[in-house]
Design a protein around this motif. Structure first.
Motif, short mmCIF file in Angstrom:
data_model
loop_
_atom_site.label_atom_id
_atom_site.label_comp_id
_atom_site.label_asym_id
_atom_site.label_seq_id
_atom_site.Cartn_x
_atom_site.Cartn_y
_atom_site.Cartn_z
N GLN A 247 0.53 -1.37 -0.10
CA GLN A 247 0.11 -0.10 -0.08
C GLN A 247 0.95 1.38 0.18
O GLN A 247 1.91 1.41 0.68
CB GLN A 247 -0.96 -0.14 1.18
CG GLN A 247 -1.89 -0.99 1.10
CD GLN A 247 -2.87 -0.81 0.02
OE1 GLN A 247 -3.54 0.18 -0.09
NE2 GLN A 247 -3.00 -2.04 -0.71
N PRO A 248 0.47 2.17 -0.73
CA PRO A 248 1.23 3.56 -0.64
C PRO A 248 1.07 4.29 0.68
O PRO A 248 0.04 3.98 1.50
CB PRO A 248 0.54 4.47 -1.92
CG PRO A 248 -0.78 3.80 -1.95
CD PRO A 248 -0.84 2.34 -1.76
N ALA A 409 3.17 1.55 -10.24
CA ALA A 409 2.30 2.88 -10.11
C ALA A 409 2.37 4.00 -9.16
O ALA A 409 1.78 5.05 -9.17
CB ALA A 409 0.74 2.34 -9.57
N VAL A 410 3.45 3.82 -8.21
CA VAL A 410 3.70 4.72 -7.29
C VAL A 410 4.71 5.99 -7.74
O VAL A 410 4.42 7.27 -7.43
CB VAL A 410 4.43 4.36 -5.96
CG1 VAL A 410 4.86 5.21 -4.96
CG2 VAL A 410 3.36 3.11 -5.50
N TRP A 411 5.65 5.97 -8.46
CA TRP A 411 6.36 6.69 -8.94
C TRP A 411 5.78 7.87 -9.63
O TRP A 411 6.16 9.07 -9.36
CB TRP A 411 7.60 6.11 -10.27
CG TRP A 411 8.45 5.32 -9.60
CD1 TRP A 411 8.44 3.94 -9.87
CD2 TRP A 411 9.46 5.52 -8.28
NE1 TRP A 411 9.50 3.27 -8.92
CE2 TRP A 411 10.12 4.47 -8.33
CE3 TRP A 411 9.93 6.70 -7.79
CZ2 TRP A 411 11.02 4.00 -7.27
CZ3 TRP A 411 10.83 6.49 -6.92
CH2 TRP A 411 11.45 5.12 -6.60
N GLY A 412 4.76 7.80 -10.55
CA GLY A 412 4.03 8.88 -10.99
C GLY A 412 3.53 9.73 -10.35
O GLY A 412 3.33 10.83 -10.22
N LYS A 436 -4.24 13.99 -2.07
CA LYS A 436 -4.92 13.83 -3.55
C LYS A 436 -4.01 12.81 -4.42
O LYS A 436 -4.72 11.98 -5.09
CB LYS A 436 -4.71 14.96 -4.11
CG LYS A 436 -4.95 15.21 -5.73
CD LYS A 436 -4.59 16.47 -6.14
CE LYS A 436 -4.86 16.54 -7.72
NZ LYS A 436 -4.41 17.97 -8.23
N TYR A 437 -2.75 12.61 -4.25
CA TYR A 437 -1.85 11.61 -4.88
C TYR A 437 -1.95 10.25 -4.67
O TYR A 437 -1.80 9.39 -5.33
CB TYR A 437 -0.78 12.34 -5.25
CG TYR A 437 -0.48 13.47 -6.39
CD1 TYR A 437 -0.51 13.06 -7.65
CD2 TYR A 437 -0.82 14.63 -5.94
CE1 TYR A 437 -0.90 14.08 -8.74
CE2 TYR A 437 -0.81 16.02 -7.04
CZ TYR A 437 -0.66 15.41 -8.19
OH TYR A 437 -0.84 16.24 -9.42
N GLN A 438 -2.02 10.06 -3.27
CA GLN A 438 -2.31 8.85 -2.56
C GLN A 438 -3.54 8.26 -3.16
O GLN A 438 -3.58 7.21 -3.56
CB GLN A 438 -2.69 9.26 -1.16
CG GLN A 438 -3.12 7.99 -0.29
CD GLN A 438 -1.98 6.92 0.09
OE1 GLN A 438 -0.91 7.34 -0.35
NE2 GLN A 438 -2.26 5.76 0.72
N GLU A 439 -4.61 8.95 -3.28
CA GLU A 439 -5.62 8.43 -3.99
C GLU A 439 -5.46 7.95 -5.39
O GLU A 439 -6.03 6.97 -5.82
CB GLU A 439 -6.95 9.58 -4.15
CG GLU A 439 -7.39 9.54 -2.62
CD GLU A 439 -7.73 8.27 -2.07
OE1 GLU A 439 -8.64 7.41 -2.62
OE2 GLU A 439 -7.60 8.17 -0.87
N LYS A 440 -4.79 8.84 -6.22
CA LYS A 440 -4.50 8.64 -7.52
C LYS A 440 -3.65 7.33 -7.94
O LYS A 440 -3.70 6.49 -8.64
CB LYS A 440 -3.81 9.73 -8.08
CG LYS A 440 -3.29 9.72 -9.86
CD LYS A 440 -2.54 10.67 -10.27
CE LYS A 440 -2.42 10.61 -11.96
NZ LYS A 440 -1.97 9.21 -12.27
N ILE A 441 -2.64 7.16 -6.71
CA ILE A 441 -1.84 5.84 -6.75
C ILE A 441 -2.88 4.74 -6.55
O ILE A 441 -2.81 3.74 -7.09
CB ILE A 441 -0.82 6.07 -5.87
CG1 ILE A 441 0.31 7.04 -6.29
CG2 ILE A 441 -0.07 4.60 -5.59
CD1 ILE A 441 1.28 7.55 -5.13
N LEU A 442 -3.83 4.83 -5.64
CA LEU A 442 -4.44 3.64 -5.48
C LEU A 442 -5.50 3.20 -6.55
O LEU A 442 -5.59 2.08 -6.85
CB LEU A 442 -5.32 4.02 -4.15
CG LEU A 442 -4.82 3.98 -2.84
CD1 LEU A 442 -5.76 4.61 -1.65
CD2 LEU A 442 -4.39 2.62 -2.35
N MET A 445 -3.13 1.73 -9.06
CA MET A 445 -2.94 0.42 -8.73
C MET A 445 -3.87 -0.74 -8.84
O MET A 445 -3.86 -1.88 -9.47
CB MET A 445 -2.37 0.20 -7.23
CG MET A 445 -1.10 0.77 -6.75
SD MET A 445 -0.70 0.99 -5.18
CE MET A 445 -1.13 -0.50 -4.69
N GLY A 446 -5.22 -0.06 -8.91
CA GLY A 446 -6.24 -0.93 -9.08
C GLY A 446 -6.57 -1.25 -10.49
O GLY A 446 -7.31 -2.26 -10.75
#
Length: 448
Positions: A247-248, A409-412, A436-442, A445-446
């Motif tokens: 998880q991020p 998916a995390v780097w971007g 905001k970017y936590q949600e984008k990473i999730l 990832m999905g």
């Protein structure tokens, strides 16, 4: 290097016999790692076609301490640069001088990942291959690696740096053996900094002293992207991504604190650009006393004629507690391929290669590799080398680059957050941006 390793071993044995009771841690590149899952690789030279190099057993013999020998052929795939391959071949020849029934063969693959993914499932793969540790997750999940759990003992693990031990394993199994590492550290100009900073407060005092933007001089040169600022972002216990939970962690209070610290305590003393080449040039031109960079940058520092030293990022004292920066680090591994044809001989060679101090020392002195075998870091010759020893100390505080395929998916997402913060660092809402970017990473990832 012929005779070198075993001659050193023989001298050591003879010496110990006399005193009886005496007692006695890539190829050179100048490019920055990109913020992608494979960024810790050693920037191998591209070739137009695969080439095979077979290292045959030398006819001469060298008296040396007993080593474990298998028999038959061991095939190693790689994409090393020529200077790296030359040293690896020389070391293999030393081993075969002791083990004449073993043949170590190196095969160059211009696109190693694709070659392995095509060959291993069909039973046409190598026994071993060499690459950075961040392939271990996706290769293990795909069934392309052979576990070596039965060979790994506490006696083997105790001599490696903690980060290197972590790089050997994935989801409870060992698949590889480590031999070198890399991370970022402070490279300082001795003409401007007589004593390197031992604390962040000392580092900040140096930055304040030299910060003179009107004359295009700055307190520190520091490229800004997810990789380069990871040490400060993760200093207070936060993280971009947790391998254990997959998880991020951008929305963790500790991660937010790390980002805020970087952009309020370090960024104000920097040139207002994230660009790698610009930041490096500032240091090379003598317009900053320090630079945060990796061992790949040292060739350019030497070409600039700078008398320099290397030290780890210093600890930060906050609220009476000491926090060491935890920059991302990478480890170079020798992997065991699934379905390998000669596991016993492959293991015996790899164990010797990765756990023999003289071998690791030779890699360090010849190629500038940062040792992960702890006894090597205490070797007088290694300590005398400012680059190897300095980065070797930095590795002790590094945070291993995540091994999970989900890290892709995390780097971007992290770089997106940095880009938004840089629009107005002085007034950035760090918590809102990182959440905001936590949600984008999730989301990414999905959908991956």
């Amino acid at each position: 290097m012929r005779k070198g390793i075993f001659a050193l071993l023989l001298v050591g044995v003879l010496f110990l016999g006399v005193v009886a009771s005496g007692c006695i841690g890539g190829g050179e590149t100048t490019t920055t790692p990109s913020t992608s899952q494979s960024q810790t690789t050693s920037s191998p030279t591209e070739t137009t076609s695969p080439t095979e190099t077979t290292t045959t057993s030398p006819t001469e013999t060298t008296t040396a301490p007993t080593v474990e020998c298998g028999s038959g052929k061991v095939v190693i795939w790689h994409n090393m640069q020529p200077n790296e391959l030359e040293v690896f071949q020389s070391i293999a020849e030393e081993y075969m001088a002791e083990c004449p029934n073993v043949e170590i063969t190196f095969e160059q693959k211009p696109n190693l990942e694709d070659a392995l993914k095509a060959a291993i499932p069909s039973g046409q793969g190598p026994d071993l291959f060499i690459w950075a540790h961040d392939w271990i997750g996706k290769f293990a999940d795909a069934g392309l690696l052979e576990p070596i759990d039965d060979y790994i003992t506490d006696d083997i693990l105790k001599d490696f740096a903690p980060m290197a031990v972590d790089a050997m394993q994935y989801k409870g199994h060992y698949y590889a053996m480590p031999f070198a590492a890399e991370t970022v550290a402070i490279i300082y100009n001795k003409a401007m900094v007589s004593e390197p900073p031992k604390t962040f407060d000392e580092m900040k005092a140096i930055m304040e002293k030299y910060y003179d933007p009107d004359n295009e001089k700055y307190g520190i040169a520091w490229p800004i992207n997810a990789y380069f600022i990871s040490g400060i972002a993760q200093a207070f216990g936060g993280y971009y991504f947790d391998d254990a939970t997959e998880q991020p962690g951008l929305d963790k209070p500790e991660t937010i604190e790390g980002f805020k610290f970087f952009f309020t305590q370090i960024w104000p003393y920097m040139a207002p650009t994230a660009d790698y080449n610009t930041q490096q040039s500032i240091f090379l031109e003598g317009r900053a006393p320090m630079m945060v960079n990796g061992p790949w940058s040292i060739n350019d520092v030497k070409k600039a004629g700078i008398d320099f030293g290397v030290v780890p990022l210093p600890p930060i004292t906050k609220d009476g507690k000491e926090y060491w920066p935890r920059p991302y680090g990478g480890v170079k591994d020798i992997y065991f391929a699934a379905g390998l044809k000669n596991k016993d001989a492959a293991w015996k060679f790899v164990k010797w290669f990765t756990t023999t101090p003289e071998v690791i020392k030779e890699l360090s002195l010849q190629l500038g590799y940062i040792p992960v075998l702890k006894p090597v870091l205490e070797d007088p010759d290694i300590k005398a080398d400012p680059v190897i020893y300095g980065f070797g100390q930095a590795v002790q505080h590094a945070y291993l680059m995540p091994k999970s395929p989900k890290m892709g998916a995390v780097w971007g997402g992290v770089d997106g957050a940095i880009t938004e913060i840089l629009q107005d660092p002085a007034h950035a809402d760090f918590e809102a941006i990182l959440k905001k970017y936590q949600e984008k990473i999730l989301q990414d990832m999905g959908s991956s």
